[in-house]
Design an enzyme around this catalytic site. Structure first.
Site, PDB file in Angstrom:
ATOM      1  N   TYR A   1      14.463 -16.776  -1.070  1.00  0.00           N
ATOM      2  CA  TYR A   1      14.946 -15.656  -0.248  1.00  0.00           C
ATOM      3  C   TYR A   1      15.608 -16.187   1.019  1.00  0.00           C
ATOM      4  O   TYR A   1      16.682 -15.736   1.425  1.00  0.00           O
ATOM      5  CB  TYR A   1      13.732 -14.787   0.079  1.00  0.00           C
ATOM      6  CG  TYR A   1      13.942 -13.609   0.999  1.00  0.00           C
ATOM      7  CD1 TYR A   1      14.434 -12.400   0.495  1.00  0.00           C
ATOM      8  CD2 TYR A   1      13.599 -13.671   2.351  1.00  0.00           C
ATOM      9  CE1 TYR A   1      14.587 -11.294   1.327  1.00  0.00           C
ATOM     10  CE2 TYR A   1      13.743 -12.580   3.181  1.00  0.00           C
ATOM     11  CZ  TYR A   1      14.236 -11.390   2.674  1.00  0.00           C
ATOM     12  OH  TYR A   1      14.372 -10.301   3.512  1.00  0.00           O
TER      13      TYR A   1
ATOM     14  N   PRO B   1      15.886  -8.490  11.451  1.00  0.00           N
ATOM     15  CA  PRO B   1      14.677  -7.718  11.783  1.00  0.00           C
ATOM     16  C   PRO B   1      13.417  -8.563  11.606  1.00  0.00           C
ATOM     17  O   PRO B   1      13.382  -9.481  10.780  1.00  0.00           O
ATOM     18  CB  PRO B   1      14.674  -6.565  10.760  1.00  0.00           C
ATOM     19  CG  PRO B   1      15.992  -6.606  10.076  1.00  0.00           C
ATOM     20  CD  PRO B   1      16.500  -8.022  10.202  1.00  0.00           C
TER      21      PRO B   1
ATOM     22  N   ASP C   1      -2.197 -17.404   3.424  1.00  0.00           N
ATOM     23  CA  ASP C   1      -1.846 -16.785   4.705  1.00  0.00           C
ATOM     24  C   ASP C   1      -0.334 -16.737   4.913  1.00  0.00           C
ATOM     25  O   ASP C   1       0.161 -15.999   5.748  1.00  0.00           O
ATOM     26  CB  ASP C   1      -2.424 -17.614   5.865  1.00  0.00           C
ATOM     27  CG  ASP C   1      -3.808 -17.141   6.269  1.00  0.00           C
ATOM     28  OD1 ASP C   1      -4.202 -16.025   5.859  1.00  0.00           O
ATOM     29  OD2 ASP C   1      -4.482 -17.885   7.006  1.00  0.00           O
TER      30      ASP C   1
END
Ligand code: NAP
Ligand code: GDP
Length: 318
Positions: free
Chosen positions: A139, A166, A274
């Site tokens: 990504y 964002p 995590d």
């Protein structure tokens, strides 16, 4: 006044697209015609179907949101798909925008594509300064290339193609599928199902220690409209809440528990990943342009998002 701008929003049915649609409806401008696309209008991974969409709507402006998007665990297991789907979509949208003479394109990066090993806070100049976190390299590299393409289209053809960055987004119309969702919709869905069953233990994945900046989709939508209408740099701009608004995943889980009035126990499944510990971003550039922009308070935005899910879960993307 006659319509002078046709604004095509790719990914118009997603979390961010729906928020932009809502804000546009509340402050209509006579000189703007908006078109919100879903994947049913055509596959943007395919050049010919993308070209047909542009020939049909003849946009003067494009907000390019469409992407393969997912949370940490979906990224970890599908890096190749994230890379290829996003590369194809971005290349088709930018190239066809150029071929059809679109005046301005605003595309979407993310604070999770920044280098993993970096100084904090991260800012717009650091996007390409080192490898991204290994959990989402597919990504990340696809998104980073949007910025490279924007600069190349500008240099070679004078195009005004820009991008926004964002932080983590949440709000109504999110993806609540537990296998692919981000943390906010994932935890809302999990707690909703638990409360329906009368369960007592709310399980959060990972240690709960990672830190995130969360922006409410409706705040992001207002900022998107400002970028479309007023921001004229090719360089990206971070659209994030302030650094002091960063919260831990534990604090997020507690906020969602509050919104549901959940009185049971919150536990952490530390066998699960995590991801990045933090990706604290500076919104100083945004604040220079919009010093007085007010973000919705986090508890109110979480509460509205939970309320939306309670009212819409039957038709939500589960
Ligand atoms: P989302 O809710 O998953 O929506 C994705 C949108 O893309 C949907 O409208 C979907 O159409 C469309 N789409 C996906 N594949 C497509 C294809 N092959 N052809 C045409 N359309 C396709 O995503 P989002 O959260 O709103 O994200 C919007 C943008 O913000 C993305 O570029 C994302 O990378 C960026 N972003 C998101 C976050 C976040 O936390 N969510 C954070 C930073 C940046 P259908 O509904 O028809 O499937
Ligand atoms: P990220 O911000 O790109 O890492 O994406 P996410 O929104 O998927 O995850 C943020 C953090 O939330 C990570 O530290 C996860 O371990 C944690 N997390 C806790 N519970 C969940 C859950 O149910 N779903 C997801 N996606 N993340 C969770």
């Amino acid at each position: 006044m006659a319509t002078s701008k046709v604004i095509l929003v790719t990914g118009g049915t997603g979390l961010v697209g729906k928020a932009i649609e809502k804000i546009v409806q509340s402050e209509r401008r006579a000189d703007e015609k908006w078109v919100f696309l879903s994947s049913k209008d055509g596959d943007l991974c395919d050049y010919n179907s993308t070209k047909k969409i542009f020939e049909k709507h003849r946009p003067s402006h494009v907000i390019h949101l469409a992407a393969m998007v997912g949370g940490l665990f979906h990224n970890m297991s599908h890096n190749l798909d994230f890379l290829r789907n996003n590369l194809h979509m971005n290349d088709n949208v930018l190239q066809i925008s150029f071929e059809t003479g679109v005046e301005k394109v605003v595309s979407c990066l993310s604070t999770c594509i920044f280098p993993d090993k970096t100084q904090y806070p991260i800012d717009e100049t650091m996007v390409h300064n080192g490898p991204p976190h290994p959990s989402n390299f597919g990504y990340s590299y696809a998104k980073r290339l949007i910025d490279i393409q924007n600069k190349a289209y500008h240099e070679q053809h004078g195009c005004m193609f820009t991008s926004v960055v964002p932080c983590n987004v949440f709000g109504p119309f999110d993806n609540y599928n537990l296998e692919s969702s981000h943390v906010v919709p994932g935890l809302i869905r999990k707690l909703h199902d638990l409360m329906e069953k009368g369960g007592e233990t709310f399980t959060v994945l990972g240690t709960g220690k990672p830190l995130r900046q969360f922006i409410y989709s409706l705040d992001l939508a207002r900022l998107f409209l400002w970028v479309l209408r007023e921001y004229n740099e090719v360089e990206p701009i971070i659209l994030s809440v302030d650094e002091k608004s960063e919260v831990s995943i534990k604090e997020l889980a507690e906020e969602i528990a509050n919104a549901y009035d959940f009185k049971g126990k919150i536990v952490f499944d530390t066998s699960m990943a995590d991801g990045q510990y933090k990706k604290t971003a500076s919104n100083a550039k945004l604040r220079k342009y919009l010093p007085d922009f007010e973000f919705t308070a986090f508890p109110a935005a979480i509460s509205e998002s939970v309320q939306w899910y309670k009212e819409n879960y039957k038709n939500a993307r589960n």
